[in-house]
Design an enzyme around this catalytic site. Structure first.
Site, mmCIF file in Angstrom:
data_model
loop_
_atom_site.group_PDB
_atom_site.id
_atom_site.type_symbol
_atom_site.label_atom_id
_atom_site.label_comp_id
_atom_site.label_asym_id
_atom_site.label_seq_id
_atom_site.Cartn_x
_atom_site.Cartn_y
_atom_site.Cartn_z
ATOM 1 N N ARG A 1 6.315 -11.472 4.453
ATOM 2 C CA ARG A 1 6.220 -10.011 4.441
ATOM 3 C C ARG A 1 7.597 -9.362 4.545
ATOM 4 N NH1 ARG A 1 2.440 -6.981 8.630
ATOM 5 N NH2 ARG A 1 3.622 -8.195 10.132
ATOM 6 N N ARG B 1 1.361 -14.311 18.302
ATOM 7 C CA ARG B 1 0.445 -13.190 18.035
ATOM 8 C C ARG B 1 -0.946 -13.711 17.697
ATOM 9 N NH1 ARG B 1 3.650 -10.615 13.392
ATOM 10 N NH2 ARG B 1 1.982 -9.103 13.184
ATOM 11 N N ARG C 1 10.122 -7.713 9.775
ATOM 12 C CA ARG C 1 9.800 -7.232 11.118
ATOM 13 C C ARG C 1 10.235 -8.244 12.164
ATOM 14 N NH1 ARG C 1 3.692 -4.928 11.107
ATOM 15 N NH2 ARG C 1 3.630 -6.190 12.987
ATOM 16 N N LYS D 1 -4.396 -4.888 7.031
ATOM 17 C CA LYS D 1 -4.840 -3.576 7.538
ATOM 18 C C LYS D 1 -3.886 -2.455 7.105
ATOM 19 C CE LYS D 1 -4.532 -4.912 11.871
ATOM 20 N NZ LYS D 1 -3.999 -6.252 11.640
ATOM 21 N N ARG E 1 -7.986 -2.529 19.914
ATOM 22 C CA ARG E 1 -7.711 -3.969 19.906
ATOM 23 C C ARG E 1 -8.526 -4.712 20.962
ATOM 24 N NH1 ARG E 1 -3.115 -3.888 16.491
ATOM 25 N NH2 ARG E 1 -2.045 -5.839 16.753
HETATM 26 P P1 AP5 Z 1 -0.235 -6.131 6.193
HETATM 27 O O1 AP5 Z 1 -0.960 -5.046 5.461
HETATM 28 O O2 AP5 Z 1 1.130 -5.840 6.724
HETATM 29 O O3 AP5 Z 1 -1.182 -6.738 7.352
HETATM 30 P P2 AP5 Z 1 -1.613 -6.131 8.742
HETATM 31 O O4 AP5 Z 1 -3.029 -6.528 8.973
HETATM 32 O O5 AP5 Z 1 -1.311 -4.657 8.804
HETATM 33 O O6 AP5 Z 1 -0.656 -6.981 9.668
HETATM 34 P P3 AP5 Z 1 0.209 -6.561 10.941
HETATM 35 O O7 AP5 Z 1 1.098 -7.713 11.220
HETATM 36 O O8 AP5 Z 1 0.862 -5.209 10.741
HETATM 37 O O9 AP5 Z 1 -0.882 -6.449 12.000
HETATM 38 P P4 AP5 Z 1 -0.681 -6.578 13.485
HETATM 39 O O10 AP5 Z 1 -2.030 -6.178 13.911
HETATM 40 O O11 AP5 Z 1 -0.183 -7.858 14.007
HETATM 41 O O12 AP5 Z 1 0.571 -5.617 13.776
HETATM 42 P P5 AP5 Z 1 0.651 -4.126 14.316
HETATM 43 O O13 AP5 Z 1 1.755 -3.488 13.595
HETATM 44 O O14 AP5 Z 1 -0.680 -3.480 14.350
HETATM 45 O O15 AP5 Z 1 -0.208 -7.403 5.215
HETATM 46 C C1 AP5 Z 1 0.427 -8.609 5.616
HETATM 47 C C2 AP5 Z 1 1.119 -9.239 4.388
HETATM 48 O O16 AP5 Z 1 0.108 -9.677 3.463
HETATM 49 C C3 AP5 Z 1 2.028 -8.279 3.603
HETATM 50 O O17 AP5 Z 1 3.146 -9.003 3.143
HETATM 51 C C4 AP5 Z 1 1.135 -7.807 2.426
HETATM 52 O O18 AP5 Z 1 1.911 -7.449 1.283
HETATM 53 C C5 AP5 Z 1 0.277 -9.042 2.179
HETATM 54 N N1 AP5 Z 1 -1.076 -8.734 1.717
HETATM 55 C C6 AP5 Z 1 -1.885 -7.720 2.140
HETATM 56 N N2 AP5 Z 1 -3.085 -7.785 1.531
HETATM 57 C C7 AP5 Z 1 -3.035 -8.869 0.703
HETATM 58 C C8 AP5 Z 1 -3.988 -9.473 -0.195
HETATM 59 N N3 AP5 Z 1 -5.240 -8.949 -0.375
HETATM 60 N N4 AP5 Z 1 -3.610 -10.582 -0.859
HETATM 61 C C9 AP5 Z 1 -2.358 -11.116 -0.685
HETATM 62 N N5 AP5 Z 1 -1.406 -10.591 0.136
HETATM 63 C C10 AP5 Z 1 -1.764 -9.480 0.830
HETATM 64 O O19 AP5 Z 1 1.056 -4.398 15.846
HETATM 65 C C11 AP5 Z 1 2.316 -4.940 16.191
HETATM 66 C C12 AP5 Z 1 2.339 -5.136 17.708
HETATM 67 O O20 AP5 Z 1 2.211 -3.861 18.382
HETATM 68 C C13 AP5 Z 1 1.196 -5.985 18.284
HETATM 69 O O21 AP5 Z 1 1.503 -7.380 18.224
HETATM 70 C C14 AP5 Z 1 1.149 -5.465 19.733
HETATM 71 O O22 AP5 Z 1 2.208 -6.011 20.518
HETATM 72 C C15 AP5 Z 1 1.415 -3.980 19.560
HETATM 73 N N6 AP5 Z 1 0.161 -3.207 19.364
HETATM 74 C C16 AP5 Z 1 -0.210 -2.560 18.236
HETATM 75 N N7 AP5 Z 1 -1.411 -1.959 18.426
HETATM 76 C C17 AP5 Z 1 -1.789 -2.251 19.695
HETATM 77 C C18 AP5 Z 1 -2.946 -1.942 20.466
HETATM 78 N N8 AP5 Z 1 -3.950 -1.199 19.962
HETATM 79 N N9 AP5 Z 1 -3.019 -2.418 21.724
HETATM 80 C C19 AP5 Z 1 -2.014 -3.137 22.266
HETATM 81 N N10 AP5 Z 1 -0.897 -3.487 21.592
HETATM 82 C C20 AP5 Z 1 -0.781 -3.042 20.305
#
Ligand code: AP5
Length: 225
Positions: free
Chosen positions: A128, A172, A161, A14, A89
């Site tokens: 990552r 997660r 991270r 994402k 979410r």
């Molecule tokens: P990346 O683009 O980083 O993936 P992502 O989907 O953004 O993963 P996140 O871990 O950031 O998502 P998340 O939802 O757990 O974390 P968030 O920060 O939102 O890609 C991942 C890896 O794959 C990278 O190394 C990339 O290079 C590689 N890659 C990408 N595309 C590829 C492809 N096509 N092929 C191969 N490799 C590829 O949230 C963190 C925390 O915050 C949550 O756990 C929660 O505690 C809190 N939080 C955030 N939002 C909320 C909410 N709305 N409500 C409640 N709590 C929340």
């Protein structure tokens, strides 16, 4: 105003895609995860509270999350639209977003699920690395930086991270996939959902997402006629 919601499990891509879409569509990438990580770095009250949940791989409570996101949407750069990454979410967050947008006479144009199987999610999160300054995302095997350990954009050191430790990755995925299914169901019911195959090279995923966004814009224009 164009509002695109990117859905997907942790590691689906994402953040990677939201950055690329923001550049292509000229609207900002708004990530609740990035907003929480900034609040943790600043040791603000929201950051101190959010950290307790993030380090356990749990969702931060809705009251904190929804207010933080809605405040962000009032900033001037979001007036023309946003790419939302990591919000909503769950159903309560989706409904709060819909109400807030409706008050301003707008709506979500397209919700797109980036579909990636669990084994691949674990592999991606384990490899990552992110820029400590800009948050730009890399992967040691699938998307490496040009210079090992340094961000392509500004040369800053890359870091892992906190929540990419193996035990937190598992927590997660265990705790967040059910609410992801729920929010996918919500957008399916409202007819806004598209799904793209996330197990393709990054540029091909971007092309599929841009097609889905364009279809959303075309159907919105049709409804408005
Ligand atoms: P990346 O683009 O980083 O993936 P992502 O989907 O953004 O993963 P996140 O871990 O950031 O998502 P998340 O939802 O757990 O974390 P968030 O920060 O939102 O890609 C991942 C890896 O794959 C990278 O190394 C990339 O290079 C590689 N890659 C990408 N595309 C590829 C492809 N096509 N092929 C191969 N490799 C590829 O949230 C963190 C925390 O915050 C949550 O756990 C929660 O505690 C809190 N939080 C955030 N939002 C909320 C909410 N709305 N409500 C409640 N709590 C929340």
């Amino acid at each position: 105003m164009t509002v695109v919601v990117l859905l997907g499990a942790p590691g689906a891509g994402k953040g990677t895609q939201a950055d690329l879409l923001a550049e292509r569509l000229g609207i900002p990438h708004v990530s609740t995860g990035d907003l929480f990580r900034a609040a943790v770095r600043d040791a603000s009250p929201i950051g101190l509270e959010a950290r307790r949940y993030m380090e356990r791989g749990q969702l931060v409570p809705d009251d904190i999350t929804i207010q933080m996101l809605l405040d962000r949407l009032t900033e001037p750069d979001a007036a023309g639209g946003v790419i939302l990454d990591g919000f909503p979410r769950n159903r309560a967050q989706a409904e709060a977003l819909a109400s807030a947008l409706a008050e301003g006479g707008s709506k979500v144009d397209r919700a797109i699920n980036i579909d990636v199987p669990t084994d691949e999610l674990v592999r991606r999160l384990s490899g990552r690395w992110v820029c400590g300054e800009s948050g730009h995302v890399y992967n040691e095997s699938t998307n490496p930086p040009k210079v090992p350990g340094r961000c392509d954009l500004d040369g800053s050191p890359l870091v892992q991270r906190e929540d990419d430790k193996p035990e937190t990755i598992r927590a997660r995925l265990d705790q967040q996939l059910a609410s992801l299914r729920d929010v996918i169901g919500y957008y399916d019911e409202t007819g806004l959902l598209r799904s793209v195959d996330g197990v393709q090279p990054i540029d091909q995923v971007t092309t599929a997402l841009l097609t889905a966004v364009a279809e959303g814009a075309a159907s919105g224009a049709h409804e408005a006629r």
